[in-house]
Design a protein around this motif. Structure first.
Motif, PDB file in Angstrom:
ATOM      1  N   TYR A  17       0.823  -1.213   0.000  1.00 44.16           N
ATOM      2  CA  TYR A  17       0.000   0.000   0.000  1.00 44.16           C
ATOM      3  C   TYR A  17       0.856   1.262   0.000  1.00 44.16           C
ATOM      4  CZ  TYR A  17      -3.533  -3.446   1.151  1.00 44.16           C
ATOM      5  OH  TYR A  17      -4.347  -4.542   1.130  1.00 44.16           O
ATOM      6  N   ALA A  18       2.002   1.202   0.668  1.00 46.57           N
ATOM      7  CA  ALA A  18       2.909   2.345   0.687  1.00 46.57           C
ATOM      8  C   ALA A  18       3.453   2.628  -0.713  1.00 46.57           C
ATOM      9  CB  ALA A  18       4.052   2.091   1.654  1.00 46.57           C
ATOM     10  N   PHE A  19       3.816   1.590  -1.445  1.00 43.71           N
ATOM     11  CA  PHE A  19       4.308   1.785  -2.813  1.00 43.71           C
ATOM     12  C   PHE A  19       3.228   2.395  -3.696  1.00 43.71           C
ATOM     13  CE2 PHE A  19       7.716  -1.477  -2.002  1.00 43.71           C
ATOM     14  CZ  PHE A  19       8.768  -0.598  -2.195  1.00 43.71           C
ATOM     15  N   ILE A  20       2.005   1.931  -3.539  1.00 39.98           N
ATOM     16  CA  ILE A  20       0.909   2.492  -4.347  1.00 39.98           C
ATOM     17  C   ILE A  20       0.760   3.985  -4.057  1.00 39.98           C
ATOM     18  CG2 ILE A  20      -1.590   2.461  -4.704  1.00 39.98           C
ATOM     19  CD1 ILE A  20      -1.471  -0.597  -4.195  1.00 39.98           C
ATOM     20  N   GLY A  21       0.622   4.338  -2.789  1.00 44.33           N
ATOM     21  CA  GLY A  21       0.447   5.744  -2.430  1.00 44.33           C
ATOM     22  C   GLY A  21       1.658   6.595  -2.751  1.00 44.33           C
ATOM     23  N   GLY A  22       2.854   6.064  -2.491  1.00 45.01           N
ATOM     24  CA  GLY A  22       4.080   6.824  -2.734  1.00 45.01           C
ATOM     25  C   GLY A  22       4.342   7.071  -4.202  1.00 45.01           C
ATOM     26  N   PHE A  23       4.214   6.031  -5.015  1.00 41.97           N
ATOM     27  CA  PHE A  23       4.504   6.190  -6.442  1.00 41.97           C
ATOM     28  C   PHE A  23       3.442   7.017  -7.153  1.00 41.97           C
ATOM     29  CE2 PHE A  23       7.330   2.348  -6.094  1.00 41.97           C
ATOM     30  CZ  PHE A  23       8.488   3.059  -6.332  1.00 41.97           C
ATOM     31  N   ILE A  24       2.206   6.953  -6.692  1.00 42.07           N
ATOM     32  CA  ILE A  24       1.170   7.781  -7.299  1.00 42.07           C
ATOM     33  C   ILE A  24       1.411   9.253  -6.986  1.00 42.07           C
ATOM     34  CG2 ILE A  24      -1.288   8.363  -7.071  1.00 42.07           C
ATOM     35  CD1 ILE A  24      -1.883   5.393  -7.212  1.00 42.07           C
TER      36      ILE A  24
END
Length: 148
Positions: A17-24
């Motif tokens: 979930y962190a990768f999703i939020g961070g990369f977006i």
């Protein structure tokens, strides 16, 4: 399921979930910077929104919204650190820092990098808390799968 494998699953889910939020948040952060006229102002608003998304998704996945938000903030802030440090070093226009005391300047650059990451992590934490709260308010949480 042992507690070690449970923690491992929690950690993997949190990072997902962190990768999703961070990369977006990354393209929106630089898009907002470009739209604002590319001055000296770089906002953490989009990192906050990335943290909200990560926190919302994490809470729905029954993992820590705060941890996901902090991690999303760090991921979203890494390009800002690279951009900021490259500007201080002078990659685009020549050096802005006179390198008369290289050890002090290196310590300063490391300090600036940590400050930027800390501010990004704080924005992600606040976003993660808001996202977790929104998830609770909307009632979309699922119950964790626990087996013995």
């Amino acid at each position: 399921m042992t507690s070690n494998s449970y923690l491992s699953r929690q950690s993997k889910e949190t990072w997902k979930y962190a990768f999703i939020g961070g990369f977006i948040s990354i393209p929106f952060t630089f898009g907002l910077y470009w739209w604002s006229g590319m001055g000296d102002y770089l906002s953490l608003n989009m990192i906050l929104l990335g943290g909200i998304l990560a926190g919302f998704l994490a809470k729905n996945g029954s993992v820590s919204a705060r941890n996901a938000g902090i991690s999303a903030g760090v991921i979203g802030g890494l390009p800002i650190v690279v951009w900021g440090l490259s500007t201080l070093i002078g990659i685009p226009d020549g050096p802005l820092i006179v390198w008369s005391a290289p050890i002090l300047e290196a310590v300063f650059l490391i300090f600036v990098g940590f400050v930027i990451l800390g501010m990004s992590a704080l924005a992600g934490l606040i976003g993660g808390m808001i996202g977790g709260w929104l998830s609770k308010k909307l009632g979309t949480q699922k119950t964790p799968n626990v087996s013995s």
